[in-house]
Structures are given as C-alpha cells and as structure tokens.
Design a protein around this motif. Structure first.
Motif, short mmCIF file in Angstrom:
data_model
loop_
_atom_site.label_atom_id
_atom_site.label_comp_id
_atom_site.label_asym_id
_atom_site.label_seq_id
_atom_site.Cartn_x
_atom_site.Cartn_y
_atom_site.Cartn_z
N THR A 1 7.43 -8.15 -9.88
CA THR A 1 6.42 -9.32 -9.24
C THR A 1 5.09 -9.19 -9.96
O THR A 1 4.48 -9.99 -10.40
N PHE A 2 4.60 -7.54 -10.13
CA PHE A 2 3.23 -7.51 -10.51
C PHE A 2 3.12 -6.62 -12.06
O PHE A 2 2.07 -6.36 -12.32
N LEU A 3 4.44 -5.87 -12.11
CA LEU A 3 4.48 -4.97 -13.21
C LEU A 3 5.20 -5.66 -14.52
O LEU A 3 5.14 -4.76 -15.57
N GLY A 4 5.68 -6.75 -14.60
CA GLY A 4 6.43 -7.35 -15.75
C GLY A 4 7.72 -6.89 -15.84
O GLY A 4 8.30 -6.60 -16.92
N THR B 1 0.91 -1.24 -0.25
CA THR B 1 -0.06 0.18 0.01
C THR B 1 0.86 1.26 0.00
O THR B 1 1.91 1.38 0.86
N ASP B 2 0.68 2.05 -1.02
CA ASP B 2 1.75 3.14 -1.24
C ASP B 2 0.95 4.17 -2.16
O ASP B 2 -0.17 3.96 -2.67
N THR B 3 1.61 5.36 -2.26
CA THR B 3 1.03 6.38 -3.39
C THR B 3 1.18 5.49 -4.89
O THR B 3 2.26 4.48 -4.84
N GLY B 4 0.85 5.96 -5.79
CA GLY B 4 0.81 5.15 -7.26
C GLY B 4 2.65 5.36 -7.40
O GLY B 4 2.88 4.42 -8.05
N ALA B 5 2.90 6.45 -7.57
CA ALA B 5 4.26 6.77 -7.70
C ALA B 5 5.45 5.72 -7.20
O ALA B 5 6.13 5.39 -7.77
N ALA B 6 5.28 5.81 -5.77
CA ALA B 6 5.95 4.89 -5.17
C ALA B 6 6.06 3.34 -5.45
O ALA B 6 6.78 2.73 -5.39
N LEU B 7 4.61 3.01 -5.59
CA LEU B 7 4.40 1.40 -6.08
C LEU B 7 5.22 1.32 -7.72
O LEU B 7 5.65 0.18 -7.69
N ALA C 1 7.58 2.82 -8.60
CA ALA C 1 9.25 3.06 -8.28
C ALA C 1 9.47 1.96 -7.46
O ALA C 1 10.97 1.46 -7.52
N ASP C 2 8.68 0.89 -6.93
CA ASP C 2 9.25 -0.06 -6.15
C ASP C 2 9.85 -1.39 -6.86
O ASP C 2 9.15 -1.97 -7.68
N PRO C 3 10.93 -1.79 -6.80
CA PRO C 3 11.55 -2.74 -7.61
C PRO C 3 10.90 -4.12 -7.39
O PRO C 3 10.89 -4.92 -8.51
N GLU C 4 10.51 -4.50 -6.03
CA GLU C 4 9.70 -5.79 -6.01
C GLU C 4 8.18 -5.64 -6.55
O GLU C 4 7.96 -6.72 -7.08
#
Length: 236
Positions: free
Chosen positions: A232-235, A217-223, A225-228
C-alpha cells in the motif's frame, strides 16, 4: 512503565474548524530515530508542527522528558530541548554558513565554539564553505546548514520535515548517515520523510499516518517486512 522521552498522545487538531489530526500518537526514546511516513495529505507535517507547538491541539498532550509542554510556544519548546528543521525556507540565504550556525545558538549564553566544531566535524563541507552565503550552496548543502543550525541549540530532540526533499540519491544516503550519527550521540530524532523505504531502513520506530490517524505503528524493520505496508505504501 515510564513515558518515552517524547510522547505526543491523542493529538487532535487542525487549522480553523477542520481537524487534520485525529487521535494521532507519536513517541521517541532517547537516541532513537522515529520516522513518520504515509501518502500525501496524510497529516505528516501537521503532526510535526503540532509536536513543536505550531498548531493548537483540541485534544491530546505533548510531554518531553516527563514534562508536559502542551501549552508552551515553539520558542519555549526550543528552550526545553526541541529543534525543528522545516522543509523549506530553512536557512538565511544572505548570511554566511557560519552566521547561520551562530543564529542557531541565539538562546545560549555559553561558549558555542565547541558545538560549532562538532557541526563542522559532522558536515566537513560546511567548514570549507563557512564564509560563503548559504543561498549560494547546493540543495543538499543547504540542508546540512539547516540541520547544523538546529544542532547549535544543543537539542535533546531534533525534528526534521522532509530532510531529503529535492536532493539526489547520493546526497540522501549521506544525509541519512549523518542523521544516524546524530542519534548515536544520544539525540532523539523525529522526522517526516517521503522516501519511505529508505527512511524505514534507518528507523528504530515507524509511524504510517493516513488521514491524520495512526494506521500502522511498529519498528522500522517490521513495517518494511509487512506485506500490506509494502503493497500500500512502499510500492510493493
């Protein structure tokens, strides 16, 4: 600290004996866009149905504007300011575009013409096709009718389940632009979206669900930018 405008906290429930949601929490502030993403079978649409009262919770509660609405029916939640656009079967195909919009105002007793003009300003193609049966429209245009009909209720919270499913990338971008416009008018948006990367780009907040529980759970921008999350979820 006051509650967010919508807070669905600790939602646990499912269909029959099996729980699909496990202590799932979602919130949206006024005029914000919150996006729920995650793999197939993660419980995203179930979470939306729980917020709208279509699924009885075993645990948890839903509050809208500070009012506990956990026990209210979906119809009563519409009267409180919620509008829900399901992924499929979301227009009356034999009715005209204008009749579909009028159906959205079924609870209202005031003059609906101003709201209809706002919908036509948001989706100009609907004004051109207002006398045409909704079932004759393209998939993207039917989605516009469905969103427009929900807006006719004058909601404070607009819930969208896979609004860009089955539409072209160009139509998807246009729908997202319109969703941003709706949020700028002060309406809160909560949506489930398979096109996770594009949805998180417009999201103020994002929720990644896995097996009915909050994983990230985070801001859209932070998610984004999150490598994991990306791996795992964005290809990637």
């Amino acid at each position: 600290m006051s509650d967010p405008f919508l807070i669905a906290e600790g939602m646990t429930g499912g269909y029959g004996a099996a729980d699909i949601l496990h202590n799932c929490t979602l919130s949206v502030e006024p005029g914000e866009i919150a996006v729920i993403v995650g793999p197939n079978g993660a419980g995203k649409s179930t979470a939306m149905k729980a917020v709208f009262g279509m699924l009885k919770l075993r645990e948890g509660h839903v509050r809208l504007g500070g009012k506990d609405i956990t026990a209210l029916s979906p119809q009563a939640r519409v009267a409180e300011g919620m509008a829900f656009v399901p992924q499929t079967s979301n227009v009356f195909p034999t009715m005209t575009v204008e009749e579909n919009l009028e159906m959205g105002a079924f609870l209202r007793r005031d003059d609906i013409r101003g709201t209809m003009e706002q919908v036509y300003a948001l989706f100009p193609v609907l004004k051109d096709k207002r006398r045409q049966a909704a079932g004759e429209l393209s998939g993207g245009q039917r989605q516009q009718v469905a969103v427009g009909r929900a807006l006719m209720t004058q909601p404070r919270l607009l819930m969208l389940d896979e609004p860009t499913a089955g539409v072209s990338p160009i139509v998807m971008d246009e729908l997202f632009d319109r969703i941003i416009e709706v949020a700028r008018s002060g309406i809160s948006i909560l949506m489930v979206e398979q096109n996770a990367r594009q949805a998180l780009e417009i999201a103020d907040h994002g929720y990644v669900l896995v097996q009915g529980a909050n994983r990230y759970t985070d801001t859209g921008a932070a998610l984004l930018a999150d490598p994991e999350v990306r791996r795992t979820f964005l290809g990637g």
